[in-house]
Design a protein around this motif. Structure first.
Motif: not given
Length: 251
Positions: A11-12, A132-137, A162-164, A177-186
């Motif tokens: 979580i960045g 995992l998606p629901k678990l992470l949220e 949160i930024h990334w 997705e949280m706070f209009n931020i989609k998870s990625s590998n970035h």
């Protein structure tokens, strides 16, 4: 465990006060263990790491799927669930429905001198990628926040904006997705020792592609970020001691 993979959540965010980090990382680890146990997902170890601009959860050898469920449950007394002709009455029918089984699969057993109906629920485990998606949220929003912020049009809160989000199971991105931020590998390198080519993201450091959870720590160190707070503490202490000795020699 040959098909199990390591899982990474990063979580960045904006600067987190250092005094909040120990309790936040401990809570992240505890809540992760709790949720994984609840979801019947096996793993080897869970570790949490933090810098002032990121929180990291690292799960080693996370199972590819949930353990299958085979659980016997006790229902209502047989005398109100089955009549003298063996017909299943509403209490038995409702109990079977809750277990997602047919009434004919119910059994009568005696316990403490009284007969009850019992049913066994069998449930095939889902894949970790589905869980995992629901678990992470749930995990992120369950964290105990010493201070909580809202930003933009968001109604939910976090300790800092949160930024990334990095979310990797092995090499595969786990989308949420949280706070209009989609998870990625970035992810991003050190904000001062690396440079982002985007003027808009200049305060984030160099943009990094994390090819797999396994590569995370090496990729970050190559971009001047020591994720492990204990390793960082040791390096700082060694630096201080070395320079104190040299200073003492020159007195």
């Amino acid at each position: 465990m040959k098909n199990n993979k390591n899982f990474l959540l990063e979580i960045g965010c904006e600067e987190i006060p250092a005094r909040f980090m120990p309790s936040l990382l401990a809570d992240l680890q505890a809540k992760s263990k709790e949720l994984l146990t609840k979801e019947r997902l096996a793993y080897s170890s869970i570790n949490t790491y933090g810098t002032y601009r990121r929180l990291t959860l690292y799960i080693s050898n996370l199972a590819e799927k949930q353990q299958d469920l085979c659980q016997e449950s006790k229902g209502p007394p047989a005398k109100i669930a089955i009549d003298e002709n063996g017909t299943y009455l509403p209490p038995a029918i409702g109990f079977a429905k809750r277990l997602s089984i047919e009434p004919t699969e119910l059994k009568v057993k005696e316990e403490n001198g009284q007969k009850y109906i019992f049913g066994t629920k069998n449930e095939k485990g889902q894949s970790s990628k589905e869980i995992l998606p629901k678990l992470l949220e749930t995990l992120v929003f369950s964290l105990t926040l010493p201070i909580a912020m809202r930003w933009g049009c968001e109604q939910k809160t976090f300790i800092r904006p949160i930024h990334w989000l990095v979310s990797l199971y092995g090499k595969e991105i786990i989308p949420f997705e949280m706070f209009n931020i989609k998870s990625s590998n970035h992810s991003h390198g050190h904000r001062f020792l690396t440079k982002n080519t985007s003027q808009k993201l200049s305060a984030h450091g160099k943009k990094l592609i994390i090819n797999s959870a396994q590569d995370y720590f090496t990729e970050m160190e190559n971009s001047f970020v020591i994720i492990d707070q204990n390793k960082r503490h040791k390096a700082i202490l060694q630096f201080v001691n070395k320079n104190t000795e040299e200073y003492s020699k020159n007195l």
